[in-house]
Motif scaffolding. Structure first.
Motif, PDB file in Angstrom:
ATOM      1  N   ALA A  62      76.276  40.689 -36.107  1.00 27.82           N
ATOM      2  CA  ALA A  62      77.351  39.723 -36.355  1.00 27.82           C
ATOM      3  C   ALA A  62      78.657  40.451 -36.698  1.00 27.82           C
ATOM      4  CB  ALA A  62      76.954  38.775 -37.481  1.00 27.82           C
ATOM      5  N   ILE A  63      78.574  41.483 -37.522  1.00 25.44           N
ATOM      6  CA  ILE A  63      79.769  42.268 -37.874  1.00 25.44           C
ATOM      7  C   ILE A  63      80.347  42.928 -36.628  1.00 25.44           C
ATOM      8  CG2 ILE A  63      80.564  44.318 -39.139  1.00 25.44           C
ATOM      9  CD1 ILE A  63      78.549  43.533 -41.359  1.00 25.44           C
ATOM     10  N   LEU A  64      79.474  43.482 -35.784  1.00 23.07           N
ATOM     11  CA  LEU A  64      79.919  44.120 -34.541  1.00 23.07           C
ATOM     12  C   LEU A  64      80.648  43.129 -33.646  1.00 23.07           C
ATOM     13  CD1 LEU A  64      79.860  46.496 -32.456  1.00 23.07           C
ATOM     14  CD2 LEU A  64      77.690  45.537 -31.663  1.00 23.07           C
ATOM     15  N   LEU A  65      80.057  41.947 -33.460  1.00 27.34           N
ATOM     16  CA  LEU A  65      80.673  40.943 -32.593  1.00 27.34           C
ATOM     17  C   LEU A  65      82.020  40.472 -33.137  1.00 27.34           C
ATOM     18  CD1 LEU A  65      77.557  38.826 -31.563  1.00 27.34           C
ATOM     19  CD2 LEU A  65      78.858  40.437 -30.160  1.00 27.34           C
ATOM     20  N   ILE A  66      82.084  40.216 -34.429  1.00 27.64           N
ATOM     21  CA  ILE A  66      83.347  39.777 -35.037  1.00 27.64           C
ATOM     22  C   ILE A  66      84.403  40.861 -34.896  1.00 27.64           C
ATOM     23  CG2 ILE A  66      84.460  39.219 -37.237  1.00 27.64           C
ATOM     24  CD1 ILE A  66      81.804  37.765 -37.996  1.00 27.64           C
ATOM     25  N   THR A  67      84.013  42.116 -35.148  1.00 27.79           N
ATOM     26  CA  THR A  67      84.955  43.232 -35.045  1.00 27.79           C
ATOM     27  C   THR A  67      85.465  43.388 -33.617  1.00 27.79           C
ATOM     28  OG1 THR A  67      83.804  44.378 -36.836  1.00 27.79           O
ATOM     29  CG2 THR A  67      85.242  45.711 -35.438  1.00 27.79           C
ATOM     30  N   LEU A  68      84.558  43.370 -32.636  1.00 25.21           N
ATOM     31  CA  LEU A  68      84.979  43.556 -31.248  1.00 25.21           C
ATOM     32  C   LEU A  68      85.803  42.373 -30.733  1.00 25.21           C
ATOM     33  CD1 LEU A  68      81.889  45.351 -29.689  1.00 25.21           C
ATOM     34  CD2 LEU A  68      84.092  46.319 -30.319  1.00 25.21           C
ATOM     35  N   PHE A  69      85.458  41.150 -31.137  1.00 26.24           N
ATOM     36  CA  PHE A  69      86.271  39.997 -30.746  1.00 26.24           C
ATOM     37  C   PHE A  69      87.681  40.102 -31.334  1.00 26.24           C
ATOM     38  CE2 PHE A  69      82.311  37.408 -29.888  1.00 26.24           C
ATOM     39  CZ  PHE A  69      82.548  37.290 -28.532  1.00 26.24           C
ATOM     40  N   THR A  70      87.766  40.561 -32.573  1.00 26.94           N
ATOM     41  CA  THR A  70      89.075  40.731 -33.215  1.00 26.94           C
ATOM     42  C   THR A  70      89.884  41.814 -32.506  1.00 26.94           C
ATOM     43  OG1 THR A  70      88.085  40.092 -35.330  1.00 26.94           O
ATOM     44  CG2 THR A  70      90.223  41.191 -35.413  1.00 26.94           C
ATOM     45  N   ILE A  71      89.248  42.944 -32.224  1.00 27.92           N
ATOM     46  CA  ILE A  71      89.938  44.030 -31.517  1.00 27.92           C
ATOM     47  C   ILE A  71      90.397  43.555 -30.147  1.00 27.92           C
ATOM     48  CG2 ILE A  71      89.585  46.280 -30.412  1.00 27.92           C
ATOM     49  CD1 ILE A  71      87.736  46.974 -32.785  1.00 27.92           C
ATOM     50  N   ARG A  72      89.531  42.830 -29.426  1.00 28.41           N
ATOM     51  CA  ARG A  72      89.895  42.320 -28.105  1.00 28.41           C
ATOM     52  C   ARG A  72      91.095  41.390 -28.193  1.00 28.41           C
ATOM     53  NH1 ARG A  72      89.742  37.830 -25.545  1.00 28.41           N
ATOM     54  NH2 ARG A  72      89.653  37.781 -23.286  1.00 28.41           N
ATOM     55  N   LYS A  73      91.067  40.495 -29.158  1.00 30.26           N
ATOM     56  CA  LYS A  73      92.172  39.534 -29.315  1.00 30.26           C
ATOM     57  C   LYS A  73      93.483  40.258 -29.602  1.00 30.26           C
ATOM     58  CE  LYS A  73      93.242  35.166 -29.490  1.00 30.26           C
ATOM     59  NZ  LYS A  73      93.214  34.361 -28.272  1.00 30.26           N
ATOM     60  N   THR A  97      88.228  43.711 -21.885  1.00 29.85           N
ATOM     61  CA  THR A  97      87.016  42.969 -22.214  1.00 29.85           C
ATOM     62  C   THR A  97      85.775  43.675 -21.681  1.00 29.85           C
ATOM     63  OG1 THR A  97      88.242  40.886 -22.208  1.00 29.85           O
ATOM     64  CG2 THR A  97      85.846  40.732 -21.983  1.00 29.85           C
ATOM     65  N   VAL A  98      85.819  44.120 -20.438  1.00 29.40           N
ATOM     66  CA  VAL A  98      84.666  44.818 -19.860  1.00 29.40           C
ATOM     67  C   VAL A  98      84.373  46.093 -20.645  1.00 29.40           C
ATOM     68  CG1 VAL A  98      83.871  46.091 -17.816  1.00 29.40           C
ATOM     69  CG2 VAL A  98      84.918  43.852 -17.554  1.00 29.40           C
ATOM     70  N   THR A  99      85.411  46.843 -20.993  1.00 32.78           N
ATOM     71  CA  THR A  99      85.227  48.072 -21.763  1.00 32.78           C
ATOM     72  C   THR A  99      84.599  47.777 -23.119  1.00 32.78           C
ATOM     73  OG1 THR A  99      87.141  49.048 -20.658  1.00 32.78           O
ATOM     74  CG2 THR A  99      86.407  50.099 -22.689  1.00 32.78           C
ATOM     75  N   LEU A 100      85.080  46.743 -23.794  1.00 36.84           N
ATOM     76  CA  LEU A 100      84.534  46.395 -25.106  1.00 36.84           C
ATOM     77  C   LEU A 100      83.101  45.883 -25.018  1.00 36.84           C
ATOM     78  CD1 LEU A 100      87.627  44.792 -26.884  1.00 36.84           C
ATOM     79  CD2 LEU A 100      86.560  47.004 -27.343  1.00 36.84           C
ATOM     80  N   VAL A 101      82.760  45.159 -23.965  1.00 33.63           N
ATOM     81  CA  VAL A 101      81.382  44.690 -23.788  1.00 33.63           C
ATOM     82  C   VAL A 101      80.448  45.886 -23.595  1.00 33.63           C
ATOM     83  CG1 VAL A 101      79.826  43.488 -22.181  1.00 33.63           C
ATOM     84  CG2 VAL A 101      81.913  42.371 -22.955  1.00 33.63           C
ATOM     85  N   LEU A 102      80.861  46.857 -22.789  1.00 28.42           N
ATOM     86  CA  LEU A 102      80.035  48.057 -22.601  1.00 28.42           C
ATOM     87  C   LEU A 102      79.880  48.824 -23.906  1.00 28.42           C
ATOM     88  CD1 LEU A 102      81.356  49.284 -19.137  1.00 28.42           C
ATOM     89  CD2 LEU A 102      79.191  48.116 -19.632  1.00 28.42           C
ATOM     90  N   LEU A 103      80.950  48.910 -24.668  1.00 31.75           N
ATOM     91  CA  LEU A 103      80.891  49.575 -25.973  1.00 31.75           C
ATOM     92  C   LEU A 103      79.965  48.812 -26.924  1.00 31.75           C
ATOM     93  CD1 LEU A 103      82.011  51.859 -27.765  1.00 31.75           C
ATOM     94  CD2 LEU A 103      83.843  50.293 -28.417  1.00 31.75           C
ATOM     95  N   ALA A 104      80.033  47.480 -26.888  1.00 30.96           N
ATOM     96  CA  ALA A 104      79.174  46.653 -27.746  1.00 30.96           C
ATOM     97  C   ALA A 104      77.703  46.857 -27.396  1.00 30.96           C
ATOM     98  CB  ALA A 104      79.553  45.186 -27.611  1.00 30.96           C
ATOM     99  N   ILE A 105      77.407  46.950 -26.103  1.00 28.31           N
ATOM    100  CA  ILE A 105      76.015  47.172 -25.694  1.00 28.31           C
ATOM    101  C   ILE A 105      75.517  48.515 -26.218  1.00 28.31           C
ATOM    102  CG2 ILE A 105      74.527  47.607 -23.684  1.00 28.31           C
ATOM    103  CD1 ILE A 105      76.215  45.472 -22.202  1.00 28.31           C
ATOM    104  N   LEU A 106      76.364  49.532 -26.120  1.00 28.76           N
ATOM    105  CA  LEU A 106      75.984  50.851 -26.616  1.00 28.76           C
ATOM    106  C   LEU A 106      75.733  50.825 -28.127  1.00 28.76           C
ATOM    107  CD1 LEU A 106      75.626  53.919 -26.191  1.00 28.76           C
ATOM    108  CD2 LEU A 106      78.088  54.139 -26.604  1.00 28.76           C
ATOM    109  N   ILE A 107      76.638  50.232 -28.878  1.00 27.56           N
ATOM    110  CA  ILE A 107      76.487  50.169 -30.336  1.00 27.56           C
ATOM    111  C   ILE A 107      75.280  49.310 -30.721  1.00 27.56           C
ATOM    112  CG2 ILE A 107      77.588  49.387 -32.473  1.00 27.56           C
ATOM    113  CD1 ILE A 107      80.289  50.143 -31.182  1.00 27.56           C
ATOM    114  N   GLU A 108      75.062  48.225 -29.983  1.00 25.60           N
ATOM    115  CA  GLU A 108      73.934  47.332 -30.282  1.00 25.60           C
ATOM    116  C   GLU A 108      72.597  48.041 -30.096  1.00 25.60           C
ATOM    117  OE1 GLU A 108      72.087  43.932 -31.651  1.00 25.60           O
ATOM    118  OE2 GLU A 108      74.208  44.456 -31.708  1.00 25.60           O
ATOM    119  N   THR A 109      72.511  48.941 -29.123  1.00 25.66           N
ATOM    120  CA  THR A 109      71.259  49.682 -28.954  1.00 25.66           C
ATOM    121  C   THR A 109      70.950  50.519 -30.187  1.00 25.66           C
ATOM    122  OG1 THR A 109      72.404  51.484 -27.802  1.00 25.66           O
ATOM    123  CG2 THR A 109      71.385  49.775 -26.435  1.00 25.66           C
ATOM    124  N   PHE A 110      71.983  51.087 -30.809  1.00 28.10           N
ATOM    125  CA  PHE A 110      71.767  51.850 -32.044  1.00 28.10           C
ATOM    126  C   PHE A 110      71.399  50.925 -33.206  1.00 28.10           C
ATOM    127  CE2 PHE A 110      74.489  55.023 -29.851  1.00 28.10           C
ATOM    128  CZ  PHE A 110      73.571  56.060 -29.835  1.00 28.10           C
TER     129      PHE A 110
END
Length: 181
Positions: free
Chosen positions: A16-27, A55-68
């Motif tokens: 949840a923290i990751l998603l909120i952070t990445l959505f904020t950065i994207r915005k 957006t595509v770059t941040l989604v790929l980054l989110a997938i990488l971080i989520e795996t960890f």
């Protein structure tokens, strides 16, 4: 259900923290790109295109971080990503000109001194092109020449050629002249 929530409580919170952070950065990035686009006089479509790239770059980054976050072993992730990048690298080598045009389109968004409506001359040793910029897209720039022909010129080539600004806002003046007639 509650046992699953208790078992994965920290993973859910971190996700949840990751998603909120990445959505904020994207915005923030999308708003900044739109402001830069308005300031430089580019179209909203171009700003939207850059927003999609972000957006595509941040989604790929989110997938990488989520795996960890989910506890994947770093050596497994390294193996998977090296395999994926090897395949992508071979594929991208085959389509390097497309990537070159996309990259040039991004560079042109932030630092191209000409905008839609300007009359320019592209100095090419074989055949110079003179016309009014109609649109700047991800892969090419659209130029309407003096004969009314639409010329598409690749973004990567326009950054490599000398370009002369012949008239600022020529499209506006052309429309004003035609309304007088």
């Amino acid at each position: 259900m509650s046992s699953i929530l208790q078992t994965y409580q920290y993973e859910i919170i971190y996700t949840a923290i990751l998603l909120i952070t990445l959505f904020t950065i994207r915005k923030i990035i999308v708003i900044t790109v739109k402001k830069i686009g308005k300031k430089s006089g580019t179209t909203e479509a171009r700003a939207g295109l850059i927003g999609r790239y972000v957006t595509v770059t941040l989604v790929l980054l989110a997938i990488l971080i989520e795996t960890f976050i989910l506890g994947a072993d770093p050596s497994d992730i390294t193996l998977i990503f090296s395999s994926i990048f090897a395949v992508i690298g071979i594929g991208l080598f085959a389509i390097w000109s497309i990537l070159s045009n996309i990259t040039s389109g991004i560079i042109m968004f932030f630092s191209f001194p000409y905008k839609v409506g300007d009359k320019i001359k592209i100095h090419d040793k074989d055949d110079s092109i003179i016309g009014i910029i109609e649109d700047i897209r991800a892969f090419q720039i659209h130029i309407k020449d003096d004969n009314g022909n639409l010329v598409t010129y690749p973004n990567n080539l326009i950054l490599q050629k000398a370009v002369t600004l012949l008239q600022k806002d020529a499209l506006d003046e052309q429309i004003d002249d035609s309304s007088i007639l």
